[in-house]
Design a protein around this motif. Structure first.
Motif, PDB file in Angstrom:
ATOM      1  N   GLY A   7       0.809  -1.211   0.000  1.00 14.36           N
ATOM      2  CA  GLY A   7       0.000   0.000   0.000  1.00 14.36           C
ATOM      3  C   GLY A   7       0.842   1.260   0.000  1.00 14.36           C
ATOM      4  N   ALA A   8       1.880   1.289   0.838  1.00 10.42           N
ATOM      5  CA  ALA A   8       2.766   2.455   0.890  1.00 10.42           C
ATOM      6  C   ALA A   8       3.502   2.642  -0.434  1.00 10.42           C
ATOM      7  N   GLY A   9       3.959   1.533  -1.009  1.00  5.12           N
ATOM      8  CA  GLY A   9       4.666   1.606  -2.290  1.00  5.12           C
ATOM      9  C   GLY A   9       3.793   2.159  -3.404  1.00  5.12           C
ATOM     10  N   LEU A  10       2.529   1.697  -3.463  1.00  6.62           N
ATOM     11  CA  LEU A  10       1.617   2.169  -4.510  1.00  6.62           C
ATOM     12  C   LEU A  10       1.270   3.645  -4.332  1.00  6.62           C
ATOM     13  N   CYS A  11       1.090   4.066  -3.081  1.00 10.17           N
ATOM     14  CA  CYS A  11       0.775   5.479  -2.831  1.00 10.17           C
ATOM     15  C   CYS A  11       1.938   6.388  -3.225  1.00 10.17           C
ATOM     16  N   ILE A  12       3.149   5.929  -2.995  1.00  6.63           N
ATOM     17  CA  ILE A  12       4.319   6.721  -3.399  1.00  6.63           C
ATOM     18  C   ILE A  12       4.457   6.729  -4.921  1.00  6.63           C
ATOM     19  N   MET A  13       4.275   5.549  -5.542  1.00  6.56           N
ATOM     20  CA  MET A  13       4.394   5.441  -7.003  1.00  6.56           C
ATOM     21  C   MET A  13       3.284   6.188  -7.723  1.00  6.56           C
ATOM     22  N   ALA A  14       2.184   6.475  -7.008  1.00  6.02           N
ATOM     23  CA  ALA A  14       1.066   7.190  -7.641  1.00  6.02           C
ATOM     24  C   ALA A  14       1.479   8.581  -8.107  1.00  6.02           C
ATOM     25  N   LEU A  15       2.540   9.126  -7.547  1.00 10.99           N
ATOM     26  CA  LEU A  15       3.010  10.453  -7.958  1.00 10.99           C
ATOM     27  C   LEU A  15       3.784  10.412  -9.275  1.00 10.99           C
ATOM     28  N   ILE A  16       4.273   9.234  -9.651  1.00  9.42           N
ATOM     29  CA  ILE A  16       5.106   9.127 -10.855  1.00  9.42           C
ATOM     30  C   ILE A  16       4.341   9.503 -12.125  1.00  9.42           C
ATOM     31  N   PRO A  17       3.135   8.958 -12.384  1.00  6.83           N
ATOM     32  CA  PRO A  17       2.411   9.355 -13.606  1.00  6.83           C
ATOM     33  C   PRO A  17       2.133  10.850 -13.669  1.00  6.83           C
ATOM     34  N   LEU A  55      -3.054  12.112 -14.179  1.00 13.98           N
ATOM     35  CA  LEU A  55      -3.551  12.316 -12.819  1.00 13.98           C
ATOM     36  C   LEU A  55      -4.546  11.217 -12.446  1.00 13.98           C
ATOM     37  N   SER A  56      -5.367  10.812 -13.392  1.00 12.42           N
ATOM     38  CA  SER A  56      -6.331   9.726 -13.152  1.00 12.42           C
ATOM     39  C   SER A  56      -5.615   8.420 -12.856  1.00 12.42           C
ATOM     40  N   VAL A  57      -4.521   8.180 -13.582  1.00 14.93           N
ATOM     41  CA  VAL A  57      -3.722   6.984 -13.294  1.00 14.93           C
ATOM     42  C   VAL A  57      -3.179   7.048 -11.872  1.00 14.93           C
ATOM     43  N   SER A  58      -2.784   8.248 -11.465  1.00 16.67           N
ATOM     44  CA  SER A  58      -2.301   8.428 -10.088  1.00 16.67           C
ATOM     45  C   SER A  58      -3.398   8.102  -9.085  1.00 16.67           C
ATOM     46  N   PHE A  59      -4.629   8.544  -9.374  1.00 17.11           N
ATOM     47  CA  PHE A  59      -5.754   8.237  -8.500  1.00 17.11           C
ATOM     48  C   PHE A  59      -5.968   6.728  -8.403  1.00 17.11           C
ATOM     49  N   VAL A  60      -5.887   6.043  -9.535  1.00 14.34           N
ATOM     50  CA  VAL A  60      -6.105   4.583  -9.545  1.00 14.34           C
ATOM     51  C   VAL A  60      -5.048   3.881  -8.699  1.00 14.34           C
ATOM     52  N   LEU A  61      -3.769   4.245  -8.900  1.00 12.98           N
ATOM     53  CA  LEU A  61      -2.693   3.620  -8.125  1.00 12.98           C
ATOM     54  C   LEU A  61      -2.851   3.905  -6.637  1.00 12.98           C
ATOM     55  N   ALA A  62      -3.175   5.160  -6.307  1.00 10.99           N
ATOM     56  CA  ALA A  62      -3.375   5.505  -4.893  1.00 10.99           C
ATOM     57  C   ALA A  62      -4.573   4.762  -4.320  1.00 10.99           C
ATOM     58  N   GLY A  63      -5.623   4.627  -5.127  1.00  4.86           N
ATOM     59  CA  GLY A  63      -6.811   3.906  -4.672  1.00  4.86           C
ATOM     60  C   GLY A  63      -6.520   2.444  -4.381  1.00  4.86           C
ATOM     61  N   ILE A  64      -5.740   1.816  -5.254  1.00  3.28           N
ATOM     62  CA  ILE A  64      -5.363   0.415  -5.013  1.00  3.28           C
ATOM     63  C   ILE A  64      -4.529   0.302  -3.743  1.00  3.28           C
ATOM     64  N   GLY A  65      -3.617   1.268  -3.559  1.00  2.00           N
ATOM     65  CA  GLY A  65      -2.819   1.270  -2.333  1.00  2.00           C
ATOM     66  C   GLY A  65      -3.681   1.406  -1.098  1.00  2.00           C
ATOM     67  N   VAL A  66      -4.680   2.270  -1.170  1.00  2.00           N
ATOM     68  CA  VAL A  66      -5.594   2.461  -0.042  1.00  2.00           C
ATOM     69  C   VAL A  66      -6.373   1.186   0.248  1.00  2.00           C
ATOM     70  N   VAL A  67      -6.730   0.443  -0.801  1.00  2.00           N
ATOM     71  CA  VAL A  67      -7.441  -0.829  -0.618  1.00  2.00           C
ATOM     72  C   VAL A  67      -6.617  -1.779   0.254  1.00  2.00           C
ATOM     73  N   PHE A  68      -5.320  -1.862  -0.017  1.00  2.00           N
ATOM     74  CA  PHE A  68      -4.444  -2.720   0.789  1.00  2.00           C
ATOM     75  C   PHE A  68      -4.392  -2.232   2.235  1.00  2.00           C
ATOM     76  N   PHE A  69      -4.280  -0.916   2.410  1.00  2.00           N
ATOM     77  CA  PHE A  69      -4.244  -0.350   3.757  1.00  2.00           C
ATOM     78  C   PHE A  69      -5.529  -0.651   4.520  1.00  2.00           C
ATOM     79  N   VAL A  70      -6.663  -0.345   3.897  1.00  2.00           N
ATOM     80  CA  VAL A  70      -7.959  -0.432   4.580  1.00  2.00           C
ATOM     81  C   VAL A  70      -8.327  -1.873   4.902  1.00  2.00           C
ATOM     82  N   SER A  71      -8.222  -2.763   3.917  1.00  2.00           N
ATOM     83  CA  SER A  71      -8.657  -4.152   4.126  1.00  2.00           C
ATOM     84  C   SER A  71      -7.846  -4.836   5.226  1.00  2.00           C
ATOM     85  N   SER A  72      -6.528  -4.682   5.178  1.00  2.00           N
ATOM     86  CA  SER A  72      -5.700  -5.323   6.203  1.00  2.00           C
ATOM     87  C   SER A  72      -5.795  -4.598   7.537  1.00  2.00           C
TER      88      SER A  72
END
Length: 327
Positions: free
Chosen positions: A201-211, A230-247
């Motif tokens: 989750g942390a990795g995806l949230c950081i990588m979300a800034l790359i696009p 920017l939308s790609v960044s939202f998607v990557l951050a959203g996936i990262g948040v999914v990992f954070f929230v579910s676990s």
């Protein structure tokens, strides 16, 4: 009858082995064996726990001349705390495991909700596509509201499923025999998954800034490209948040049953104040986000408000806890 003999009698009457009694008392089996062998005597705190466990008075345990096992604890000394059974604990863990996925999905929908508005707004800026600003904004807002509505419905539904277990978060309670051991074992087994999901989750949230930065570097004049990136960044951050929230929800369910971390007995006493401040804080943050975004129509950059709010929030919690401790 000495204490050692009374303890043996009470333990056998309850149908427990030395190992089972040791688990109830949070001591080793060797300690119980020494108590029953008259090699040592429990300290006062453990003696009180034994009296509560077997439903007898401390006088009965400590005084050799009292041999009437029927001498029970006075009614005002009996614990009035709610007791969580093994069945109830398993039901709670099952519900939280199920709702963790639903809540993660709802959070993901909230993160994705502005994407259509952003892209359509950028398309409307390109004359070749012939999309009017009001049409783009209207369609984008409709889709945003639909996604948010679905997310809110999922949040409410998940909350109703776990409503019966709200006391685990708000009240101090006791657990029946074996519950704490079962939960602690399952928590230890889940530790690896929890750590891995946090790393992902942390990795995806950081990588979300790359696009986002990549789009700005390669074509800073193409508004549509920037919104797509920017939308790609939202998607990557959203996936990262999914990992954070579910676990995080699953991990929190273990801590609630064990009354550890944010759900310890001490923190539950200060919970009402912390909860009120948290609700007020996020309502204010939401109002600022919507007010700024709607008034300036700068949806492409107003999301930074959430990043700042997320960074500041832990500091608010720490300050609240410090004032609670001083009080």
């Amino acid at each position: 009858m000495i204490f050692a003999d009374k303890l043996i009698q009470l333990r056998k009457k309850a149908g427990w082995s030395q190992e089972e009694l040791a688990e109830q008392m949070n001591v080793t089996r060797q300690s119980v064996s020494k108590w029953e062998g008259a090699q040592s005597v429990p300290d006062l705190e453990k003696m009180i726990r034994l009296s509560e466990l077997f439903g007898v008075s401390t006088d009965y345990l400590l005084k050799d001349e009292i041999e009437d096992v029927g001498c029970s604890i006075p009614s005002d000394e009996v614990s009035t705390l709610r007791r969580v059974s093994m069945e109830e604990a398993n039901a709670f863990l099952s519900v939280k495991a199920m709702t963790s996925k639903s809540i993660a999905l709802a959070t993901f929908l909230c993160v994705l909700s502005p994407i259509c508005l952003l892209i359509l707004g950028a398309i409307s800026e390109v004359p070749e596509y012939g999309l009017a600003d009001n049409v783009a904004g209207g369609i984008g807002m409709i889709i945003l509201l639909i996604l948010v509505t679905i997310a809110v419905a999922i949040f409410i539904s998940s909350g109703r499923k776990t409503a019966a277990f709200d006391y685990l978060e708000k009240e101090v309670f006791e657990t029946e025999y074996g519950v704490s051991g079962m939960v602690a074992e399952r928590k230890a087994q889940y530790n690896g998954t929890y750590t891995r999901n946090n790393i992902i989750g942390a990795g995806l949230c950081i990588m979300a800034l790359i696009p986002l930065f990549g789009g700005a570097i390669f074509n800073d004049k193409n508004e549509l490209l920037l919104m797509i990136m920017l939308s790609v960044s939202f998607v990557l951050a959203g996936i990262g948040v999914v990992f954070f929230v579910s676990s995080g929800i699953v991990w929190a369910s273990y801590e609630k049953l064990l009354q550890e971390g944010d759900y310890s007995k001490v923190k539950k006493e200060n919970q009402s104040t912390t909860t009120a401040i948290s609700v007020a804080y996020w309502l204010i943050a939401t109002a600022i986000y919507l007010g700024y975004s709607i008034s300036t129509n700068n949806w492409g950059y107003s999301w930074v408000i959430w990043v700042v709010a997320g960074v500041v929030f832990p500091a608010i919690v720490v300050i609240t806890n410090l004032f609670g401790k001083r009080k």
